[in-house]
Write an enzyme that holds these catalytic residues in place. Structure first.
Site, PDB file in Angstrom:
ATOM      1  CE1 TYR A  33       9.917  12.513  -3.740  1.00 35.34           C
ATOM      2  CE2 TYR A  33       8.399  13.081  -5.662  1.00 35.34           C
ATOM      3  CZ  TYR A  33       8.705  12.307  -4.486  1.00 35.34           C
ATOM      4  OH  TYR A  33       7.904  11.553  -3.973  1.00 35.34           O
ATOM      5  CE  LYS A 149       6.878  15.380  -3.665  1.00 32.12           C
ATOM      6  NZ  LYS A 149       6.216  14.273  -3.349  1.00 32.12           N
ATOM      7  CD  GLU A 182       2.776  10.260   4.009  1.00 34.35           C
ATOM      8  OE1 GLU A 182       2.321  11.410   3.458  1.00 34.35           O
ATOM      9  OE2 GLU A 182       4.018  10.236   4.490  1.00 34.35           O
ATOM     10  CG  LEU A 207       5.072  15.457   1.499  1.00 35.81           C
ATOM     11  CD1 LEU A 207       6.555  15.712   1.855  1.00 35.81           C
ATOM     12  CD2 LEU A 207       4.828  15.044   0.090  1.00 35.81           C
TER      13      LEU A 207
HETATM   14  N1  PLP Z   1       2.722  11.591   0.934  1.00 34.10           N
HETATM   15  C1  PLP Z   1       3.628  11.156  -0.010  1.00 34.10           C
HETATM   16  C2  PLP Z   1       4.510  10.111   0.871  1.00 34.10           C
HETATM   17  C3  PLP Z   1       3.750  11.652  -1.231  1.00 34.10           C
HETATM   18  O1  PLP Z   1       4.837  10.991  -1.819  1.00 34.10           O
HETATM   19  C4  PLP Z   1       2.927  12.296  -1.627  1.00 34.10           C
HETATM   20  C5  PLP Z   1       3.050  12.963  -3.090  1.00 34.10           C
HETATM   21  O2  PLP Z   1       3.942  12.259  -3.858  1.00 34.10           O
HETATM   22  C6  PLP Z   1       1.780  13.059  -0.999  1.00 34.10           C
HETATM   23  C7  PLP Z   1       1.969  12.558   0.366  1.00 34.10           C
HETATM   24  C8  PLP Z   1       1.005  14.006  -1.385  1.00 34.10           C
HETATM   25  O3  PLP Z   1       1.466  15.464  -1.635  1.00 34.10           O
HETATM   26  P1  PLP Z   1       1.002  16.256  -2.589  1.00 34.10           P
HETATM   27  O4  PLP Z   1      -0.317  16.458  -2.560  1.00 34.10           O
HETATM   28  O5  PLP Z   1       1.716  17.588  -2.565  1.00 34.10           O
HETATM   29  O6  PLP Z   1       1.447  15.625  -4.180  1.00 34.10           O
END
Ligand code: PLP
Length: 285
Positions: A33, A149, A182, A207
């Site tokens: 996603y 993701k 994270e 991620l």
């Molecule tokens: N880490 C995780 C586990 C996430 O689910 C997300 C966003 O959904 C992020 C980091 C941050 O990613 P982004 O800045 O692209 O929203």
């Protein structure tokens, strides 16, 4: 106001927006996603989100079901139908509907695509950022490829729920070496006592957030020092500032970790400045 979703080629009223019970997303979390911020009815950093979606699809070996151009049209149409000024648009692609069997389905099986959008409350998000949030730490018990993701988010769901039940807003995952990976749906950052920004290197353990990438551009433009490395929970407790980054909350200050105040327990100047100047570094389309 009625809501609409895109489901496999059709724009449908929300109540009719359904996928089959044998969709592999439902059966196996076999899908990926993306979440993109919508601001002024425009998509923020669409190009980067689509690049990451493409990468996620490649990693789990799903052929892209439509071109990036066509997907961009669908996202915009869902934003328009739902009259989103400020909010998020969500796209999910799974390996499609097939008889339940762990191995990949026959090659002619079409991936399923779902796109939804919803408004966010800008005043509420602003107030949250001005106050800052509390986070707790939890063991990182996720699989080894959280750089993809995928829609398999059970550890993230349980971590977030635990945070809420313990009176916090989010959880920071900590790996077996005591290093923060994270947050449950965001990247984690600290500002050290020496004023250096630190966030974990984007390997398979986190991620690579699009917001994280944009924040790097902002940091470089402002001439701030940054280190891409793992940091321990103890280092985070002693940090001058902490914050998280994600598409839906951009830069959100963290004011306590496990009940301990970070710095003076208020949102710090670095996080506040990065949040204020964030959109200078994004692409709107
Ligand atoms: N880490 C995780 C586990 C996430 O689910 C997300 C966003 O959904 C992020 C980091 C941050 O990613 P982004 O800045 O692209 O929203």
């Amino acid at each position: 106001m009625s809501r609409y979703a895109y489901v496999n080629g059709r724009y449908l009223p929300f109540r009719d927006a359904k996928v089959h019970i044998e969709d592999r997303g439902y059966q196996f979390s076999d899908g990926v996603y993306e979440v993109c911020e919508v601001r002024g009815s425009r998509l923020i950093d669409e190009r980067r989100h689509f690049e990451r979606l493409q990468r996620s699809l490649t990693e789990i070996r799903i052929a892209p079901p439509m071109s990036v151009r066509a997907l961009g049209i669908v996202l915009r149409e869902v934003v328009r139908l739902n009259r989103i000024g400020y909010g998020i648009v969500y796209v999910q692609i799974t390996r499609g509907v097939a008889r339940r069997d762990h191995a990949f389905p026959p090659p002619q099986t079409l991936p399923s695509i779902v796109v939804t959008a919803r408004s966010l409350n800008m005043a509420r998000n602003k107030a949250l950022a001005e106050k800052g949030i509390a986070v707790i730490s939890v063991p990182d018990n996720r699989w080894g490829r959280v750089d993809i993701k995928t829609i398999g988010l059970l550890p993230n769901v349980l971590a977030r729920q635990e945070a809420i039940e313990r009176g916090a807003r989010d959880a920071w995952f900590v790996d077996k070496d005591g290093k923060v990976t994270e947050a449950s749906s965001a990247n984690a950052w600290i500002v050290t006592a020496g004023g250096v920004l630190v966030t974990r290197r984007a390997d398979h353990a986190i991620l690579r957030g699009i917001t994280r990438t944009v924040v790097f551009d902002a940091i470089k433009a402002k001439g701030l020092s940054v280190e891409e490395r793992a940091f321990t929970l103890e280092e985070a407790y002693r940090a001058r500032e902490a914050f998280i980054t994600s598409a839906s909350q951009i830069v959100l200050p963290v004011v306590t970790i496990d009940g301990q105040a970070v710095g003076d327990g208020k949102p710090g100047p670095v996080a506040t400045a990065l949040r204020r100047e964030y959109y200078r570094y994004t692409e709107a389309s």
